[in-house]
Each structure stands twice: as C-alpha cells, then as structure tokens.
Scaffold this motif. Structure first.
Motif, PDB file in Angstrom:
ATOM      1  N   GLU A  68       0.840  -1.199   0.000  1.00 42.39           N
ATOM      2  CA  GLU A  68       0.000   0.000   0.000  1.00 42.39           C
ATOM      3  C   GLU A  68       0.877   1.252   0.000  1.00 42.39           C
ATOM      4  O   GLU A  68       1.775   1.404   0.816  1.00 42.39           O
ATOM      5  CB  GLU A  68      -0.913   0.003   1.230  1.00 42.39           C
ATOM      6  CG  GLU A  68      -1.854   1.188   1.287  1.00 42.39           C
ATOM      7  CD  GLU A  68      -2.737   1.175   2.519  1.00 42.39           C
ATOM      8  OE1 GLU A  68      -3.516   2.122   2.704  1.00 42.39           O
ATOM      9  OE2 GLU A  68      -2.637   0.205   3.311  1.00 42.39           O
ATOM     10  N   SER A  69       0.598   2.146  -0.928  1.00 46.83           N
ATOM     11  CA  SER A  69       1.465   3.307  -1.115  1.00 46.83           C
ATOM     12  C   SER A  69       1.379   4.275   0.054  1.00 46.83           C
ATOM     13  O   SER A  69       0.289   4.604   0.536  1.00 46.83           O
ATOM     14  CB  SER A  69       1.092   4.031  -2.415  1.00 46.83           C
ATOM     15  OG  SER A  69       2.025   5.044  -2.704  1.00 46.83           O
ATOM     16  N   GLY A  83       2.597   7.848  -2.139  1.00 51.06           N
ATOM     17  CA  GLY A  83       3.144   7.703  -3.479  1.00 51.06           C
ATOM     18  C   GLY A  83       4.653   7.577  -3.504  1.00 51.06           C
ATOM     19  O   GLY A  83       5.244   7.369  -4.573  1.00 51.06           O
ATOM     20  N   HIS A 126       8.522   0.855  -6.826  1.00 54.17           N
ATOM     21  CA  HIS A 126       7.184   1.288  -6.419  1.00 54.17           C
ATOM     22  C   HIS A 126       6.648   2.352  -7.376  1.00 54.17           C
ATOM     23  O   HIS A 126       5.471   2.327  -7.736  1.00 54.17           O
ATOM     24  CB  HIS A 126       7.224   1.834  -4.991  1.00 54.17           C
ATOM     25  CG  HIS A 126       5.873   2.245  -4.473  1.00 54.17           C
ATOM     26  ND1 HIS A 126       4.862   1.343  -4.243  1.00 54.17           N
ATOM     27  CD2 HIS A 126       5.368   3.466  -4.155  1.00 54.17           C
ATOM     28  CE1 HIS A 126       3.787   1.981  -3.791  1.00 54.17           C
ATOM     29  NE2 HIS A 126       4.076   3.269  -3.737  1.00 54.17           N
ATOM     30  N   TRP A 127       7.510   3.278  -7.790  1.00 53.30           N
ATOM     31  CA  TRP A 127       7.065   4.329  -8.695  1.00 53.30           C
ATOM     32  C   TRP A 127       6.659   3.782 -10.063  1.00 53.30           C
ATOM     33  O   TRP A 127       5.791   4.335 -10.719  1.00 53.30           O
ATOM     34  CB  TRP A 127       8.182   5.361  -8.893  1.00 53.30           C
ATOM     35  CG  TRP A 127       8.631   6.013  -7.628  1.00 53.30           C
ATOM     36  CD1 TRP A 127       8.034   5.952  -6.391  1.00 53.30           C
ATOM     37  CD2 TRP A 127       9.797   6.818  -7.449  1.00 53.30           C
ATOM     38  NE1 TRP A 127       8.749   6.666  -5.464  1.00 53.30           N
ATOM     39  CE2 TRP A 127       9.838   7.210  -6.082  1.00 53.30           C
ATOM     40  CE3 TRP A 127      10.808   7.253  -8.297  1.00 53.30           C
ATOM     41  CZ2 TRP A 127      10.852   8.010  -5.573  1.00 53.30           C
ATOM     42  CZ3 TRP A 127      11.817   8.053  -7.796  1.00 53.30           C
ATOM     43  CH2 TRP A 127      11.839   8.424  -6.443  1.00 53.30           C
ATOM     44  N   ASP A 174       1.906   1.561  -7.009  1.00 53.09           N
ATOM     45  CA  ASP A 174       1.017   2.723  -7.062  1.00 53.09           C
ATOM     46  C   ASP A 174       1.787   3.976  -6.655  1.00 53.09           C
ATOM     47  O   ASP A 174       1.361   4.730  -5.779  1.00 53.09           O
ATOM     48  CB  ASP A 174      -0.190   2.493  -6.134  1.00 53.09           C
ATOM     49  CG  ASP A 174      -1.256   3.567  -6.283  1.00 53.09           C
ATOM     50  OD1 ASP A 174      -1.321   4.185  -7.366  1.00 53.09           O
ATOM     51  OD2 ASP A 174      -2.004   3.797  -5.312  1.00 53.09           O
ATOM     52  N   TRP A 225       4.139   7.636  -7.175  1.00 56.36           N
ATOM     53  CA  TRP A 225       3.824   8.974  -7.684  1.00 56.36           C
ATOM     54  C   TRP A 225       4.194   9.151  -9.158  1.00 56.36           C
ATOM     55  O   TRP A 225       3.488   9.848  -9.908  1.00 56.36           O
ATOM     56  CB  TRP A 225       4.548  10.039  -6.853  1.00 56.36           C
ATOM     57  CG  TRP A 225       6.035  10.100  -7.118  1.00 56.36           C
ATOM     58  CD1 TRP A 225       6.999   9.371  -6.500  1.00 56.36           C
ATOM     59  CD2 TRP A 225       6.693  10.917  -8.077  1.00 56.36           C
ATOM     60  NE1 TRP A 225       8.232   9.672  -7.016  1.00 56.36           N
ATOM     61  CE2 TRP A 225       8.081  10.624  -7.991  1.00 56.36           C
ATOM     62  CE3 TRP A 225       6.271  11.860  -9.009  1.00 56.36           C
ATOM     63  CZ2 TRP A 225       9.027  11.245  -8.799  1.00 56.36           C
ATOM     64  CZ3 TRP A 225       7.204  12.481  -9.831  1.00 56.36           C
ATOM     65  CH2 TRP A 225       8.574  12.172  -9.713  1.00 56.36           C
ATOM     66  N   GLY A 281       4.244   6.950 -11.712  1.00 56.62           N
ATOM     67  CA  GLY A 281       3.252   6.369 -12.600  1.00 56.62           C
ATOM     68  C   GLY A 281       1.931   7.110 -12.573  1.00 56.62           C
ATOM     69  O   GLY A 281       1.191   7.110 -13.555  1.00 56.62           O
ATOM     70  N   ASN A 282       1.622   7.766 -11.445  1.00 58.44           N
ATOM     71  CA  ASN A 282       0.366   8.512 -11.327  1.00 58.44           C
ATOM     72  C   ASN A 282       0.490   9.946 -11.824  1.00 58.44           C
ATOM     73  O   ASN A 282      -0.536  10.630 -11.970  1.00 58.44           O
ATOM     74  CB  ASN A 282      -0.098   8.518  -9.867  1.00 58.44           C
ATOM     75  CG  ASN A 282      -0.498   7.137  -9.384  1.00 58.44           C
ATOM     76  OD1 ASN A 282      -1.038   6.340 -10.146  1.00 58.44           O
ATOM     77  ND2 ASN A 282      -0.225   6.840  -8.121  1.00 58.44           N
ATOM     78  N   THR A 283       1.723  10.399 -12.063  1.00 57.50           N
ATOM     79  CA  THR A 283       1.937  11.784 -12.486  1.00 57.50           C
ATOM     80  C   THR A 283       2.239  11.892 -13.971  1.00 57.50           C
ATOM     81  O   THR A 283       1.717  12.771 -14.666  1.00 57.50           O
ATOM     82  CB  THR A 283       3.100  12.402 -11.690  1.00 57.50           C
ATOM     83  OG1 THR A 283       2.829  12.319 -10.295  1.00 57.50           O
ATOM     84  CG2 THR A 283       3.304  13.864 -12.077  1.00 57.50           C
ATOM     85  N   GLU A 322       2.593  10.344 -17.938  1.00 56.63           N
ATOM     86  CA  GLU A 322       2.137   9.351 -18.904  1.00 56.63           C
ATOM     87  C   GLU A 322       3.369   8.765 -19.590  1.00 56.63           C
ATOM     88  O   GLU A 322       3.977   9.395 -20.446  1.00 56.63           O
ATOM     89  CB  GLU A 322       1.225   9.998 -19.950  1.00 56.63           C
ATOM     90  CG  GLU A 322       0.723   9.012 -21.000  1.00 56.63           C
ATOM     91  CD  GLU A 322      -0.040   9.679 -22.132  1.00 56.63           C
ATOM     92  OE1 GLU A 322      -0.414   8.989 -23.087  1.00 56.63           O
ATOM     93  OE2 GLU A 322      -0.230  10.918 -22.057  1.00 56.63           O
TER      94      GLU A 322
END
Length: 407
Positions: free
Chosen positions: A69-70, A73, A146-147, A151, A153, A155-157, A159
């Motif tokens: 669990e992140s 992030g 993790h990045w 989940d 930061w 990969g979530n920030t 593209e």
C-alpha cells in the motif's frame, strides 16, 4: 475444479522464473569473460551473491516497499507482505498464488543489483559489495520499483510506457554503475583486455534465453502477450548485434565478437520497455538502432576515461533510454498492451513524449544521485576500495582461489 487456463498460467510463470534464474550465471560468465584472468572469480561472486543478500531483504520488506500500500506515493508499506505473512493460500488448491509473484519479483530485484557490479570491476572489497547490494536495493531499486510497478507517484503523475523495467531495472542499474565507478576511481590496470571471449559469448547466449522469461513472464500468464513479447525479444536481440558490429566496422574497420555479444544485450535491454508496444518490424528496427547507439556510447565513455569497463552504463543505461524513446515515436500496438500504444509518427499524442522524458530523467537522476551519495558515505565510513597492490589478483586476495590452475 481448477481452471485449465490458470494452470497453464502457473506453468508458464514457473518456467519463466526458471530461465530468469539462469540470467545470473549468464551475467557472471558475460562479465567474468570481460574481466582479467585474475579477477574473473570476483566478478562471478558479485554477480551471483545478490541471490542471497537481495533475496533476504526482498522477502522481509522489499516486496512491501515495491507493491505494498502506497505511503504518499513515495514508497510502499514495508510491513505489507512481511516475510510473506498474510499471503493468500489459493495455491494449495493448485491455482495461481501470490507466492509465485513474489518469486518472480525477487529475481527482478536481484538481477538489477547484479548488473551494477560492472562499476566495481577489479577494485571493490567483496564485503563492501555485499553491504552495498543491500543498501542500494533498499534506497534505489525498491523506491523506483514502487514508482514504476506499484502505485507510486511517478506512474500517477507522468504518462509513460515501460513494459518490463526499462526504467527501474536497466536505467537505474546503468546509471548506478556509472556513479559507483566514478566514486571508486580508475583501476591501475584500466586497459586490461577481456581474457576469455568464449565465456562472454556463452554468457550472452544464456542472457538471451533468460530474457524470454524476463519479458515473457511479465505478461503474467500463458497468453498472447507472452507469445508476442518473446517474439519481439528474439528480433531485437538479433538486430542489436548487427547494429553494434556495424558501428564497429564503420569506426575501426573490424566487427568484433565482443561487439556482437554487447549488441545482443543492447537489443534485449532496448526491447524491455517496448516489447508489447512495437510491431515485428519495429522490434527489428529498435534492436538495430540500440546496438548502434550503445556502441557509440561505449566509445564516448572510453574517450572520457571512465573506468566502467563492462559497459553497464552504455548497454543498460543508454540502451534503456533508446528503447523507451522508441516507443514514443514508433510505438504501434493495438492488441498487446493494456492500452493501445501509438507513437507520434503514427498519429499518437505528444503528451507521451513529455511523460516519457520526465520518467527517464527522474529515474536516471535518482539512481545516479542516490548511488553517488551512498558510495561516498560508505567509503568514508568503511573504506570500500581494496589496496592498490591487491587489484591485480582479486580472485586470490579476496576469495583465496584462482579460476585457472595452469602448471
């Protein structure tokens, strides 16, 4: 009743993990053949030892740091999956279980650290290497993993597209090896030539086979994606050797066997982030381009006098960047990737360029910077480099053995 498809998935991942394991002796042979005859066992030891050091910490807390669990992030929760406590028991029924994922991701972590041994050739204490492998995995690979895979930061920030670890595995290890080599400084026998080319060729062949498991196993099952990525992996490795030898022929007039072997690995590295995102012709083209650019990077590094003689920086660092950027411009896959991939030259969005460049920049800067600081601190606290008079024969000095007993 267990689903037959699930059983097939289990069988394929087990096979993939088995051939990925072969990458460790493959890398040891590849590196050992390029080392001097009195430092070959030391390279074997460094390449293989991560299966001990990194495996322990990955099972204890690494898997949680990568896929747990992140926490904002930045990193996964290290207490998740601690010692595999709490893992599901579905495997008891003969189906797919999380323990299989754990084994596969453990091998990814171990091989990433093994690649960095290139930057320590012929001058690092083995005890220091063991400590370094634990610290580097914890401070560099687990956060990057993790990045990229979790989940995190990045990969979530941004593209960006990275199929099987062009960033967290290859760019991180390549730039980490560069930082390690720069802090350790040059060897007194920096110009030492590869002592056994048959070992190098054998190692390259074993690595190629292992890459089928590395990329094919990332498909997470016996499915079309696994078939497709094994195909593109084969194609890129083949043209990678041609691209490297072409550069050699143009610049020196001779195509070497060392160049052939390095080109194979360059093509394999480049296809890693792109294996699901290029068509067959794209895979052939990517391998050729990667081999050519990696050969240029090897020449450039030598002219600067950087003693990273096994070329992890050029092959894995630059090769990984070439593969990632190729996706941006020439990606073409509408039925293999999780989401359709279309490069800019095929009508894709420019946003992929900025996201890919950001991910590359963050990965390379983080891996290089943290490695530099880590090695500096280790050297100040425990003196990690061997004495100069021991460099000529680390096999006997550090391990009490010789690779060749010639009388």
């Amino acid at each position: 009743m267990v689903d037959p498809q699930e059983m097939a998935d289990v069988a394929w991942i087990l096979a993939a993990a088995t051939v990925v394991l072969l990458m460790f002796p493959g890398l040891a042979l590849f590196y050992g053949g390029m080392a001097g005859s009195k430092n070959v066992l030391n390279m074997f030891a460094m390449a293989m030892s991560t299966l001990g050091t990194v495996t322990i910490i990955y099972v204890l807390y690494g898997h949680g740091m990568v896929l747990g669990e992140s926490l904002g992030g930045i990193i996964g929760n290290p207490t998740d999956y601690f010692g595999i406590v709490g893992y599901e028991a579905s495997g008891l029924e003969g189906g797919f279980s999380e323990t299989l994922d754990l084994a596969f991701f453990t091998l990814f972590a171990c091989i990433t650290v093994s690649i960095i041994a290139s930057g320590a050739l012929g001058r690092m204490k083995f005890s220091a290497w063991l400590i370094f492998s634990v610290l580097w995995a914890t401070l560099v690979y687990f956060p990057l993993g993790h990045w990229v895979f979790g989940d995190g930061w990045m990969g979530n920030t941004f593209e960006f597209h990275d199929y099987a670890g062009g960033t967290a595995v290859h760019m991180a290890s390549g730039f980490g090896a560069l930082a390690l080599a720069l802090v350790l400084g040059k060897r007194k026998n920096m110009g030492e030539r590869p002592h056994n080319m048959p070992l190098v060729l054998l190692g390259a062949g074993i690595l190629w086979m292992g890459w089928f498991g590395f990329n094919g196993g990332t498909a997470e099952g016996a499915n079309y994606l696994a078939q497709y990525t094994v195909m593109t992996t084969l194609f890129a490795g083949g043209t990678g050797m041609l691209g490297f030898m072409l550069y050699e022929k143009i610049v020196t007039g001779k195509a070497t066997v060392l160049g052939l072997c390095s080109g194979i690995v360059a093509g394999l590295v480049a296809i890693t982030p792109a294996a699901d995102a290029v068509d067959p012709f794209g895979a052939l083209t990517l391998g050729l381009i990667a081999g050519f650019f990696v050969a240029w990077a090897c020449t450039w590094k030598t002219k600067l006098g950087i003693d990273e003689s096994l070329d992890a920086f050029a092959v894995h660092g630059i090769g990984g960047i070439v593969g990632a950027m190729f996706v941006v411009f020439f990606g073409w896959a509408t039925y293999t990737a999780d989401e359709p991939i279309r490069g800019i030259f095929f009508g894709g969005e420019w946003s992929l360029l900025f996201g890919e460049m950001a991910a590359i920049g963050v990965t390379c800067a983080y891996a290089f910077g943290v490695t530099w600081v880590l090695v500096k601190v280790m050297d100040l606290t425990m003196k990690i480099r061997v004495e100069e008079d021991a460099e000529e024969d680390l096999d006997f000095t550090l391990h009490g053995q010789t690779a060749y007993d010639i009388k």
